[in-house]
Motif scaffolding. Structure first.
Motif, mmCIF file in Angstrom:
data_model
loop_
_atom_site.group_PDB
_atom_site.id
_atom_site.type_symbol
_atom_site.label_atom_id
_atom_site.label_comp_id
_atom_site.label_asym_id
_atom_site.label_seq_id
_atom_site.Cartn_x
_atom_site.Cartn_y
_atom_site.Cartn_z
ATOM 1 N N SER A 72 -6.017 -0.150 3.322
ATOM 2 C CA SER A 72 -5.717 0.029 1.908
ATOM 3 C C SER A 72 -5.093 1.402 1.658
ATOM 4 N N ASP A 73 -5.621 2.427 2.320
ATOM 5 C CA ASP A 73 -5.061 3.771 2.180
ATOM 6 C C ASP A 73 -3.614 3.819 2.667
ATOM 7 N N ILE A 74 -3.365 3.199 3.814
ATOM 8 C CA ILE A 74 -2.012 3.174 4.361
ATOM 9 C C ILE A 74 -1.078 2.446 3.388
ATOM 10 N N GLY A 75 -1.524 1.314 2.889
ATOM 11 C CA GLY A 75 -0.714 0.556 1.935
ATOM 12 C C GLY A 75 -0.462 1.328 0.661
ATOM 13 N N GLY A 76 -1.491 1.985 0.147
ATOM 14 C CA GLY A 76 -1.347 2.782 -1.076
ATOM 15 C C GLY A 76 -0.399 3.955 -0.893
ATOM 16 N N ASP A 77 -0.556 4.652 0.230
ATOM 17 C CA ASP A 77 0.337 5.787 0.506
ATOM 18 C C ASP A 77 1.788 5.328 0.628
ATOM 19 N N THR A 78 1.973 4.223 1.334
ATOM 20 C CA THR A 78 3.328 3.700 1.525
ATOM 21 C C THR A 78 3.933 3.255 0.202
ATOM 22 N N GLN A 79 3.143 2.569 -0.594
ATOM 23 C CA GLN A 79 3.636 2.125 -1.898
ATOM 24 C C GLN A 79 4.018 3.321 -2.763
ATOM 25 N N GLU A 80 3.195 4.341 -2.748
ATOM 26 C CA GLU A 80 3.476 5.551 -3.538
ATOM 27 C C GLU A 80 4.784 6.201 -3.113
ATOM 28 N N GLU A 81 4.992 6.318 -1.798
ATOM 29 C CA GLU A 81 6.222 6.936 -1.297
ATOM 30 C C GLU A 81 7.441 6.085 -1.632
ATOM 31 N N LEU A 82 7.314 4.772 -1.465
ATOM 32 C CA LEU A 82 8.440 3.891 -1.769
ATOM 33 C C LEU A 82 8.762 3.886 -3.262
ATOM 34 N N THR A 83 7.731 3.962 -4.083
ATOM 35 C CA THR A 83 7.950 4.017 -5.532
ATOM 36 C C THR A 83 8.710 5.276 -5.907
ATOM 37 N N ALA A 122 4.494 3.850 8.192
ATOM 38 C CA ALA A 122 3.395 2.936 7.849
ATOM 39 C C ALA A 122 3.085 2.009 9.011
ATOM 40 N N VAL A 123 4.110 1.483 9.655
ATOM 41 C CA VAL A 123 3.899 0.592 10.802
ATOM 42 C C VAL A 123 3.209 1.343 11.937
ATOM 43 N N GLU A 124 3.625 2.580 12.181
ATOM 44 C CA GLU A 124 2.980 3.391 13.219
ATOM 45 C C GLU A 124 1.511 3.635 12.892
ATOM 46 N N ARG A 125 1.229 3.917 11.629
ATOM 47 C CA ARG A 125 -0.165 4.165 11.231
ATOM 48 C C ARG A 125 -1.022 2.911 11.402
ATOM 49 N N VAL A 126 -0.475 1.749 11.027
ATOM 50 C CA VAL A 126 -1.222 0.496 11.178
ATOM 51 C C VAL A 126 -1.423 0.189 12.657
ATOM 52 N N ALA A 127 -0.386 0.382 13.467
ATOM 53 C CA ALA A 127 -0.508 0.125 14.906
ATOM 54 C C ALA A 127 -1.558 1.041 15.527
#
Length: 106
Positions: free
Chosen positions: A91-102, A33-38
């Motif tokens: 938002s997409d990055i956050g949603g994807d990350t949240q989904e994976e962490l969940t 997620a950090v790599e995608r945001v960067a």
């Protein structure tokens, strides 16, 4: 019912390995997620720089105040669209990350 030391060690080892696997997956997901945001931020900064350069050149080429006003008005819509696209990407990055962490937590 007694537990032999070997069973205890085997169970403990399995629990530690499972915990390490989960922790590794968790951290890998966060790093991704950090790599995608960067990457998104770098692309956005590059685009903003290119747009700014093009706009500056257009301003210098403007012949009268009406042309300058038209340039400024013409720049608003693309800027808003890019801002909305950036927000959607975040938002997409956050949603994807949240989904994976969940999934990992479950």
């Amino acid at each position: 019912m007694s537990v032999s030391p070997e069973q205890f060690v085997a169970t403990s080892k399995a629990n530690v390995e499972a915990g390490l696997k989960t922790a590794t997956s968790f951290v890998t997901t966060l790093f991704t997620a950090v790599e995608r945001v960067a990457s998104l931020n770098l692309a956005t900064a590059r685009s903003a720089f290119d747009d700014s350069l093009a706009f500056s050149k257009a301003v210098l080429a403007a012949k009268d105040p009406q042309a300058l006003a038209a340039l400024q008005l013409g720049a608003i819509t693309p800027a808003v669209e890019k801002s909305v696209a950036y927000g959607r990407s975040l938002s997409d990055i956050g949603g994807d990350t949240q989904e994976e962490l969940t999934k990992l937590v479950e």
